[in-house]
Write a protein that holds these residues in place. Structure first.
Motif, mmCIF file in Angstrom:
data_model
loop_
_atom_site.group_PDB
_atom_site.id
_atom_site.type_symbol
_atom_site.label_atom_id
_atom_site.label_comp_id
_atom_site.label_asym_id
_atom_site.label_seq_id
_atom_site.Cartn_x
_atom_site.Cartn_y
_atom_site.Cartn_z
ATOM 1 N N THR A 159 -2.227 -5.494 1.177
ATOM 2 C CA THR A 159 -3.519 -4.947 0.758
ATOM 3 C C THR A 159 -4.396 -4.673 1.976
ATOM 4 O OG1 THR A 159 -3.374 -6.155 -1.323
ATOM 5 C CG2 THR A 159 -5.553 -5.357 -0.678
ATOM 6 N N ARG A 160 -4.395 -5.597 2.929
ATOM 7 C CA ARG A 160 -5.181 -5.415 4.160
ATOM 8 C C ARG A 160 -4.659 -4.228 4.968
ATOM 9 N NH1 ARG A 160 -4.136 -6.538 9.054
ATOM 10 N NH2 ARG A 160 -2.468 -8.014 8.619
ATOM 11 N N ILE A 161 -3.336 -4.122 5.075
ATOM 12 C CA ILE A 161 -2.732 -3.020 5.828
ATOM 13 C C ILE A 161 -3.076 -1.681 5.169
ATOM 14 C CG2 ILE A 161 -0.537 -1.942 6.509
ATOM 15 C CD1 ILE A 161 0.575 -4.843 6.796
ATOM 16 N N VAL A 162 -3.047 -1.629 3.834
ATOM 17 C CA VAL A 162 -3.414 -0.402 3.126
ATOM 18 C C VAL A 162 -4.866 -0.048 3.428
ATOM 19 C CG1 VAL A 162 -3.756 0.653 0.857
ATOM 20 C CG2 VAL A 162 -1.666 -0.643 1.322
ATOM 21 N N GLY A 163 -5.735 -1.045 3.475
ATOM 22 C CA GLY A 163 -7.134 -0.809 3.829
ATOM 23 C C GLY A 163 -7.269 -0.232 5.224
ATOM 24 N N GLU A 164 -6.490 -0.766 6.159
ATOM 25 C CA GLU A 164 -6.506 -0.246 7.529
ATOM 26 C C GLU A 164 -5.977 1.185 7.570
ATOM 27 O OE1 GLU A 164 -4.243 -3.155 9.675
ATOM 28 O OE2 GLU A 164 -5.835 -4.664 9.523
ATOM 29 N N LEU A 165 -4.943 1.453 6.773
ATOM 30 C CA LEU A 165 -4.413 2.820 6.680
ATOM 31 C C LEU A 165 -5.496 3.774 6.189
ATOM 32 C CD1 LEU A 165 -0.873 2.452 5.067
ATOM 33 C CD2 LEU A 165 -1.402 3.613 7.197
ATOM 34 N N CYS A 166 -6.206 3.367 5.155
ATOM 35 C CA CYS A 166 -7.280 4.203 4.609
ATOM 36 C C CYS A 166 -8.323 4.488 5.683
ATOM 37 C CB CYS A 166 -7.928 3.533 3.402
ATOM 38 S SG CYS A 166 -6.881 3.513 1.933
#
Length: 79
Positions: free
Chosen positions: A49-56
């Motif tokens: 979830t954190r990595i997806v946030g960073e991707l965004c």
């Protein structure tokens, strides 16, 4: 290395995203949930979830769905 023996030039996403982020992006394109991605990259779902946030953040989008669309677009363009 490409079949012609030439090295494929680095694309914008190659420079922008880490290897782990690129792997998560590929999983997003495949429609996987955080809980499905986590064992693939060896982390907890919360870390995904954190990595997806960073991707965004890196892709300049606010929502996961938009990140998915961006990932599909980049994949189709070969970059």
């Amino acid at each position: 290395m490409a079949k012609s023996g030439l090295v494929r030039p680095r694309t914008y996403t190659d420079r922008l995203l880490s290897g782990r982020e690129k792997r998560v992006m590929e999983c997003l394109v495949e429609g996987k949930f955080d809980s499905e991605i986590a064992p693939i990259i060896g982390v907890r779902p919360r870390t995904v979830t954190r990595i997806v946030g960073e991707l965004c953040d890196k892709l300049g989008v606010r929502r996961r769905a938009r990140a998915n669309l961006t990932a599909v677009y980049v994949r189709e363009r070969g970059g």
